[in-house]
Write a protein that holds these residues in place. Structure first.
Motif, PDB file in Angstrom:
ATOM      1  N   ALA A  71       0.826  -1.372  -0.084  1.00  0.00           N
ATOM      2  CA  ALA A  71      -0.051  -0.037   0.121  1.00  0.00           C
ATOM      3  C   ALA A  71       0.902   1.270   0.094  1.00  0.00           C
ATOM      4  N   ARG A  72       1.810   1.248   0.769  1.00  0.00           N
ATOM      5  CA  ARG A  72       2.769   2.282   0.822  1.00  0.00           C
ATOM      6  C   ARG A  72       3.563   2.699  -0.451  1.00  0.00           C
ATOM      7  N   ASP A  75       0.820   4.347  -2.694  1.00  0.00           N
ATOM      8  CA  ASP A  75       0.874   5.730  -2.361  1.00  0.00           C
ATOM      9  C   ASP A  75       1.978   6.519  -3.070  1.00  0.00           C
ATOM     10  N   ASN A  76       3.211   6.078  -2.699  1.00  0.00           N
ATOM     11  CA  ASN A  76       4.421   6.538  -2.972  1.00  0.00           C
ATOM     12  C   ASN A  76       4.512   6.760  -4.686  1.00  0.00           C
ATOM     13  N   LEU A  79       2.141   9.589  -5.600  1.00  0.00           N
ATOM     14  CA  LEU A  79       2.637  10.941  -5.156  1.00  0.00           C
ATOM     15  C   LEU A  79       3.563  11.484  -6.121  1.00  0.00           C
ATOM     16  N   CYS A 105       1.495  17.126  -0.324  1.00  0.00           N
ATOM     17  CA  CYS A 105       2.516  16.118  -0.158  1.00  0.00           C
ATOM     18  C   CYS A 105       2.837  16.125   1.418  1.00  0.00           C
ATOM     19  N   LEU A 108       0.300  14.095   3.069  1.00  0.00           N
ATOM     20  CA  LEU A 108       0.143  12.471   2.951  1.00  0.00           C
ATOM     21  C   LEU A 108       1.566  11.935   3.719  1.00  0.00           C
ATOM     22  N   HIS A 112       1.753   9.220   6.332  1.00  0.00           N
ATOM     23  CA  HIS A 112       2.428   7.891   6.530  1.00  0.00           C
ATOM     24  C   HIS A 112       3.427   7.644   7.643  1.00  0.00           C
TER      25      HIS A 112
END
Length: 143
Positions: A71-72, A75-76, A79, A105, A108, A112
Motif C-alpha cells: 500500500a505504501r 501511495d508513493n 505521489l 505532499c 500525505l 505515512h
C-alpha cells in the motif's frame, strides 16, 4: 548480530524514519519560505529529495517485513507521479500549483509517519529474522 542495513529492533528503525521525515519536513518548510522565483528553482530538487526519502523508507519497511509495504509503494508511486507530472509547469513559473502540490505532499507524508509508527509498534519479526530483531544479545529461554 544485525546486518549493517538491518536495524537491531523495530523501534530503532521507527526512530530513524521519524528523524529522516523531520529532515524532509524541514526541507519542505524551507522551500515554502522561499520567494516565488526561488521556490520554482528549488521545486525539482525537493521532488528528488522526496523520491530518495520514500525509496529509503520503503527499503526499511521491507527489511522489517511490515505488511503495509504494498500500500505504501502504491501511495508513493501516486505521489511521485503527480509531482513529476507538474514539475514542468512549476519550472515554467506556476509556483501556486507547486505550493499546492507540496502542501498535499506534506499532508500525505504526515499520514505515512503516523501509519508507519503504528505498523512498527505492532511489528513482529518474520520467521528467520527473530535473531536479527533482538535488542540485546541475550535470548529469552522459557523456564
Amino acid at each position: 548480530m544485525p546486518s549493517p542495513h538491518m536495524p537491531a529492533a523495530p523501534h530503532v528503525a521507527a526512530h530513524a524514519l521519524r528523524r529522516a521525515r523531520k529532515l524532509l519536513f524541514a526541507r519542505l518548510h524551507g522551500l515554502f519560505q522561499q520567494p516565488e522565483a526561488a521556490f520554482v528553482r528549488g521545486f525539482a530538487g525537493v521532488v528528488a529529495i522526496i523520491e530518495a526519502e520514500l525509496a529509503h523508507e520503503e527499503a526499511v519497511i521491507e527489511m522489517l517485513g511490515l505488511d503495509c509495504l504494498q500500500a505504501r509503494r502504491a501511495d508513493n508511486a501516486f505521489l511521485l507521479g503527480a509531482l513529476h507530472a507538474i514539475e514542468t509547469r512549476v519550472e515554467a513559473g506556476d509556483a501556486e500549483l507547486g505550493r499546492t502540490a507540496m502542501a498535499a505532499c506534506a499532508d500525505l507524508l504526515s499520514l505515512h509517519r503516523l501509519t508507519t509508527d503504528l505498523a512498527v509498534a505492532q511489528a513482529r519479526p518474520l520467521p528467520g529474522r527473530a535473531s536479527r530483531m533482538r535488542t540485546s544479545g541475550r535470548q529469552h529461554r522459557p523456564r
